[in-house]
Design a protein around this motif. Structure first.
Motif, PDB file in Angstrom:
ATOM      1  N   ALA A 159       0.828  -1.207   0.000  1.00  0.00           N
ATOM      2  CA  ALA A 159       0.000   0.000   0.000  1.00  0.00           C
ATOM      3  C   ALA A 159       0.857   1.249   0.000  1.00  0.00           C
ATOM      4  O   ALA A 159       0.521   2.253  -0.660  1.00  0.00           O
ATOM      5  N   THR A 160       1.972   1.222   0.714  1.00  0.00           N
ATOM      6  CA  THR A 160       2.871   2.373   0.750  1.00  0.00           C
ATOM      7  C   THR A 160       3.424   2.671  -0.640  1.00  0.00           C
ATOM      8  O   THR A 160       3.500   3.827  -1.058  1.00  0.00           O
ATOM      9  N   ASP A 161       3.802   1.630  -1.372  1.00  0.00           N
ATOM     10  CA  ASP A 161       4.339   1.816  -2.723  1.00  0.00           C
ATOM     11  C   ASP A 161       3.285   2.416  -3.654  1.00  0.00           C
ATOM     12  O   ASP A 161       3.594   3.319  -4.441  1.00  0.00           O
ATOM     13  N   ARG A 162       2.043   1.935  -3.558  1.00  0.00           N
ATOM     14  CA  ARG A 162       0.974   2.474  -4.398  1.00  0.00           C
ATOM     15  C   ARG A 162       0.721   3.947  -4.080  1.00  0.00           C
ATOM     16  O   ARG A 162       0.505   4.765  -4.975  1.00  0.00           O
ATOM     17  N   PHE A 163       0.753   4.257  -2.807  1.00  0.00           N
ATOM     18  CA  PHE A 163       0.541   5.648  -2.393  1.00  0.00           C
ATOM     19  C   PHE A 163       1.662   6.553  -2.899  1.00  0.00           C
ATOM     20  O   PHE A 163       1.418   7.636  -3.433  1.00  0.00           O
ATOM     21  N   LEU A 164       2.900   6.125  -2.744  1.00  0.00           N
ATOM     22  CA  LEU A 164       4.038   6.951  -3.157  1.00  0.00           C
ATOM     23  C   LEU A 164       4.052   7.172  -4.669  1.00  0.00           C
ATOM     24  O   LEU A 164       4.502   8.221  -5.140  1.00  0.00           O
ATOM     25  N   LYS A 165       3.551   6.218  -5.432  1.00  0.00           N
ATOM     26  CA  LYS A 165       3.437   6.415  -6.874  1.00  0.00           C
ATOM     27  C   LYS A 165       2.431   7.521  -7.191  1.00  0.00           C
ATOM     28  O   LYS A 165       2.610   8.290  -8.143  1.00  0.00           O
ATOM     29  N   LYS A 166       1.373   7.608  -6.395  1.00  0.00           N
ATOM     30  CA  LYS A 166       0.403   8.696  -6.555  1.00  0.00           C
ATOM     31  C   LYS A 166       1.054  10.036  -6.236  1.00  0.00           C
ATOM     32  O   LYS A 166       0.807  11.034  -6.923  1.00  0.00           O
ATOM     33  N   VAL A 167       1.872  10.062  -5.195  1.00  0.00           N
ATOM     34  CA  VAL A 167       2.570  11.294  -4.834  1.00  0.00           C
ATOM     35  C   VAL A 167       3.506  11.712  -5.955  1.00  0.00           C
ATOM     36  O   VAL A 167       3.568  12.890  -6.337  1.00  0.00           O
ATOM     37  N   ARG A 168       4.247  10.760  -6.513  1.00  0.00           N
ATOM     38  CA  ARG A 168       5.188  11.058  -7.592  1.00  0.00           C
ATOM     39  C   ARG A 168       4.464  11.676  -8.778  1.00  0.00           C
ATOM     40  O   ARG A 168       4.958  12.615  -9.415  1.00  0.00           O
ATOM     41  N   ARG A 169       3.286  11.186  -9.098  1.00  0.00           N
ATOM     42  CA  ARG A 169       2.515  11.715 -10.226  1.00  0.00           C
ATOM     43  C   ARG A 169       1.991  13.119  -9.927  1.00  0.00           C
ATOM     44  O   ARG A 169       1.851  13.951 -10.818  1.00  0.00           O
ATOM     45  N   ALA A 170       1.704  13.395  -8.659  1.00  0.00           N
ATOM     46  CA  ALA A 170       1.086  14.674  -8.290  1.00  0.00           C
ATOM     47  C   ALA A 170       2.076  15.825  -8.266  1.00  0.00           C
ATOM     48  O   ALA A 170       1.700  16.975  -8.523  1.00  0.00           O
ATOM     49  N   VAL A 171       3.341  15.560  -7.963  1.00  0.00           N
ATOM     50  CA  VAL A 171       4.313  16.643  -7.767  1.00  0.00           C
ATOM     51  C   VAL A 171       5.138  16.880  -9.028  1.00  0.00           C
ATOM     52  O   VAL A 171       5.303  15.988  -9.865  1.00  0.00           O
ATOM     53  N   ASP A 172       5.653  18.088  -9.111  1.00  0.00           N
ATOM     54  CA  ASP A 172       6.594  18.441 -10.175  1.00  0.00           C
ATOM     55  C   ASP A 172       7.984  18.022  -9.709  1.00  0.00           C
ATOM     56  O   ASP A 172       8.629  18.721  -8.921  1.00  0.00           O
ATOM     57  N   ASP A 173       8.443  16.881 -10.196  1.00  0.00           N
ATOM     58  CA  ASP A 173       9.711  16.345  -9.704  1.00  0.00           C
ATOM     59  C   ASP A 173      10.925  16.860 -10.471  1.00  0.00           C
ATOM     60  O   ASP A 173      12.028  16.336 -10.318  1.00  0.00           O
ATOM     61  N   THR A 174      10.714  17.900 -11.281  1.00  0.00           N
ATOM     62  CA  THR A 174      11.876  18.535 -11.922  1.00  0.00           C
ATOM     63  C   THR A 174      12.561  19.498 -10.969  1.00  0.00           C
ATOM     64  O   THR A 174      13.682  19.936 -11.227  1.00  0.00           O
ATOM     65  N   GLN A 175      11.878  19.871  -9.893  1.00  0.00           N
ATOM     66  CA  GLN A 175      12.442  20.745  -8.877  1.00  0.00           C
ATOM     67  C   GLN A 175      12.716  19.941  -7.609  1.00  0.00           C
ATOM     68  O   GLN A 175      11.997  18.995  -7.290  1.00  0.00           O
ATOM     69  N   GLY A 183       8.120   7.414  11.368  1.00  0.00           N
ATOM     70  CA  GLY A 183       9.140   6.378  11.422  1.00  0.00           C
ATOM     71  C   GLY A 183       8.735   5.042  10.838  1.00  0.00           C
ATOM     72  O   GLY A 183       9.438   4.041  11.060  1.00  0.00           O
ATOM     73  N   PHE A 184       7.642   4.974  10.092  1.00  0.00           N
ATOM     74  CA  PHE A 184       7.202   3.714   9.499  1.00  0.00           C
ATOM     75  C   PHE A 184       8.308   3.155   8.595  1.00  0.00           C
ATOM     76  O   PHE A 184       8.830   3.837   7.715  1.00  0.00           O
ATOM     77  N   ASN A 185       8.646   1.881   8.812  1.00  0.00           N
ATOM     78  CA  ASN A 185       9.817   1.296   8.149  1.00  0.00           C
ATOM     79  C   ASN A 185       9.713   1.294   6.628  1.00  0.00           C
ATOM     80  O   ASN A 185      10.734   1.410   5.933  1.00  0.00           O
ATOM     81  N   ALA A 186       8.512   1.161   6.096  1.00  0.00           N
ATOM     82  CA  ALA A 186       8.355   1.059   4.642  1.00  0.00           C
ATOM     83  C   ALA A 186       8.785   2.327   3.928  1.00  0.00           C
ATOM     84  O   ALA A 186       9.084   2.292   2.730  1.00  0.00           O
ATOM     85  N   TYR A 187       8.832   3.439   4.643  1.00  0.00           N
ATOM     86  CA  TYR A 187       9.230   4.704   4.018  1.00  0.00           C
ATOM     87  C   TYR A 187      10.740   4.810   3.808  1.00  0.00           C
ATOM     88  O   TYR A 187      11.192   5.521   2.905  1.00  0.00           O
ATOM     89  N   GLN A 188      11.511   4.139   4.645  1.00  0.00           N
ATOM     90  CA  GLN A 188      12.969   4.348   4.656  1.00  0.00           C
ATOM     91  C   GLN A 188      13.585   4.135   3.279  1.00  0.00           C
ATOM     92  O   GLN A 188      14.381   4.955   2.803  1.00  0.00           O
ATOM     93  N   TYR A 189      13.197   3.049   2.619  1.00  0.00           N
ATOM     94  CA  TYR A 189      13.707   2.791   1.275  1.00  0.00           C
ATOM     95  C   TYR A 189      12.661   3.076   0.202  1.00  0.00           C
ATOM     96  O   TYR A 189      12.999   3.320  -0.953  1.00  0.00           O
ATOM     97  N   GLY A 190      11.399   3.036   0.602  1.00  0.00           N
ATOM     98  CA  GLY A 190      10.315   3.248  -0.354  1.00  0.00           C
ATOM     99  C   GLY A 190      10.251   4.656  -0.903  1.00  0.00           C
ATOM    100  O   GLY A 190       9.996   4.863  -2.096  1.00  0.00           O
ATOM    101  N   VAL A 191      10.502   5.648  -0.054  1.00  0.00           N
ATOM    102  CA  VAL A 191      10.419   7.044  -0.497  1.00  0.00           C
ATOM    103  C   VAL A 191      11.482   7.378  -1.539  1.00  0.00           C
ATOM    104  O   VAL A 191      11.164   7.883  -2.611  1.00  0.00           O
ATOM    105  N   PRO A 192      12.753   7.127  -1.295  1.00  0.00           N
ATOM    106  CA  PRO A 192      13.755   7.434  -2.340  1.00  0.00           C
ATOM    107  C   PRO A 192      13.530   6.628  -3.617  1.00  0.00           C
ATOM    108  O   PRO A 192      13.732   7.134  -4.727  1.00  0.00           O
ATOM    109  N   PHE A 193      13.109   5.378  -3.472  1.00  0.00           N
ATOM    110  CA  PHE A 193      12.911   4.532  -4.647  1.00  0.00           C
ATOM    111  C   PHE A 193      11.745   5.036  -5.498  1.00  0.00           C
ATOM    112  O   PHE A 193      11.826   5.074  -6.730  1.00  0.00           O
TER     113      PHE A 193
END
Length: 318
Positions: A159-175, A183-193
């Protein structure tokens, strides 16, 4: 002139209704009859649109479905159907509209609720369906208060991966921008990936005196908190989740099904998801935030003015 028909002549007049009760028009010049095309924000539901909007407003202001039914004189099953129709529209609208938004500081958190019964009860009774704990992931922009993305599911890596993909689509990642999570463990590597290399990522890790499962209804005592840079070069002064946690409070205050220690909890996962889709679209485009004195969509440049609920429903259904 009442309406312009497919013949493009300007002079028309009302000409009865069709079998479904839709207003017909007749061209005074060529005699062609037609039905004016209109957006149907509540689909094919045969209820008065004003009462439908009132019901949605009441639900968004913390009222239960049964209370809204008593005030609007609509059957609760009709309101249930209305939630599903409008919720699906708002989900598509948010997905299509909140895209490539410039951000500076994104905060992420999860909000606990349950559908039907809590996880312990579902496990005890052997339920293998949608009943049990439900988590809503929320990403908010710190300055504009825009809800960039949300996701309803379990609190796990999938679920964390699906959510983060939504975030990636929503933001302008050129900046480059900063991201803070708990501190949820799934974020530690999931967010940068999931969000890529153009972020500065830090976690605010809190240690409590009791486990979360033991303190569902009152906040546990925080023993200590630690700001941990995880990726890039995050500003430690901005490693914070206070703003998204305040948004969590707004959800609990505005949506009756999130109120604890009542029987107003969601009984259906579909309605649980749909009502949240309506809320987050309304929060972004209709509700003026007390801090920034405008809607989050205005602060983010997605729209030039605050929308009425009617405008939101029409735009979402278009």
């Amino acid at each position: 002139m009442i309406a312009v028909g497919p013949c493009s002549h300007a002079h028309t007049k009302k000409h009865g209704t069709d079998r479904k009760g839709n207003q017909r028009f007749r061209c005074k010049e060529c005699g062609q009859t037609f039905i004016e095309e209109r957006v149907k924000p509540i689909g094919d539901m045969r209820i008065d649109q004003d009462r439908a909007e009132l019901a949605i407003k009441l639900l968004l202001e913390g009222m239960s479905i049964r209370a809204a039914a008593r005030i609007t004189n609509l059957h609760r099953d009709t309101i249930d159907d209305l939630i599903l129709v409008v919720g699906a529209n708002c989900e598509r609208f948010q997905h299509a509209t909140v895209v490539n938004v410039p951000v500076n500081d994104v905060q992420i958190d999860e909000l606990w609720s349950f559908v039907g019964c809590k996880a312990k009860t579902a496990e005890k009774k052997g339920y293998n369906d949608e009943r049990g704990d439900s988590w809503t992931y929320i990403a908010i922009e710190r300055d504009t208060k825009l809800i960039l993305a949300h996701h309803v599911g379990n609190r796990n890596a999938v679920a964390t991966d699906r959510f983060l993909k939504k975030v990636r689509r929503a933001v302008d990642d050129t900046q480059r921008y900063q991201v803070t999570t708990d501190g949820f463990n799934a974020y530690q590597y999931g967010v940068p990936f999931a969000l890529g290399s153009n972020i500065d990522f830090g976690q605010l890790i809190k240690q409590y005196a009791a486990s979360q499962s033991e303190t569902r209804y009152s906040p546990a005592t925080i023993i200590r908190s630690e700001k941990v840079p995880q990726f890039g070069n995050p500003d430690t002064n901005r490693i914070c989740t206070s703003h998204v946690e305040r948004a969590n409070l707004t959800v609990r205050m505005q949506l009756r099904r999130f109120t604890r220690l009542t029987n107003a909890h969601s009984k259906s996962l579909d309605h649980h998801i749909a009502m949240q889709a309506i809320f987050f679209a309304w929060y972004n485009f209709c509700r003026k935030h007390e801090t920034i004195k405008m809607t989050p969509a205005m602060a983010s440049g997605l729209t030039g003015q605050a929308w009425s609920l009617q405008t939101l429903l029409e735009r979402a259904a278009a």
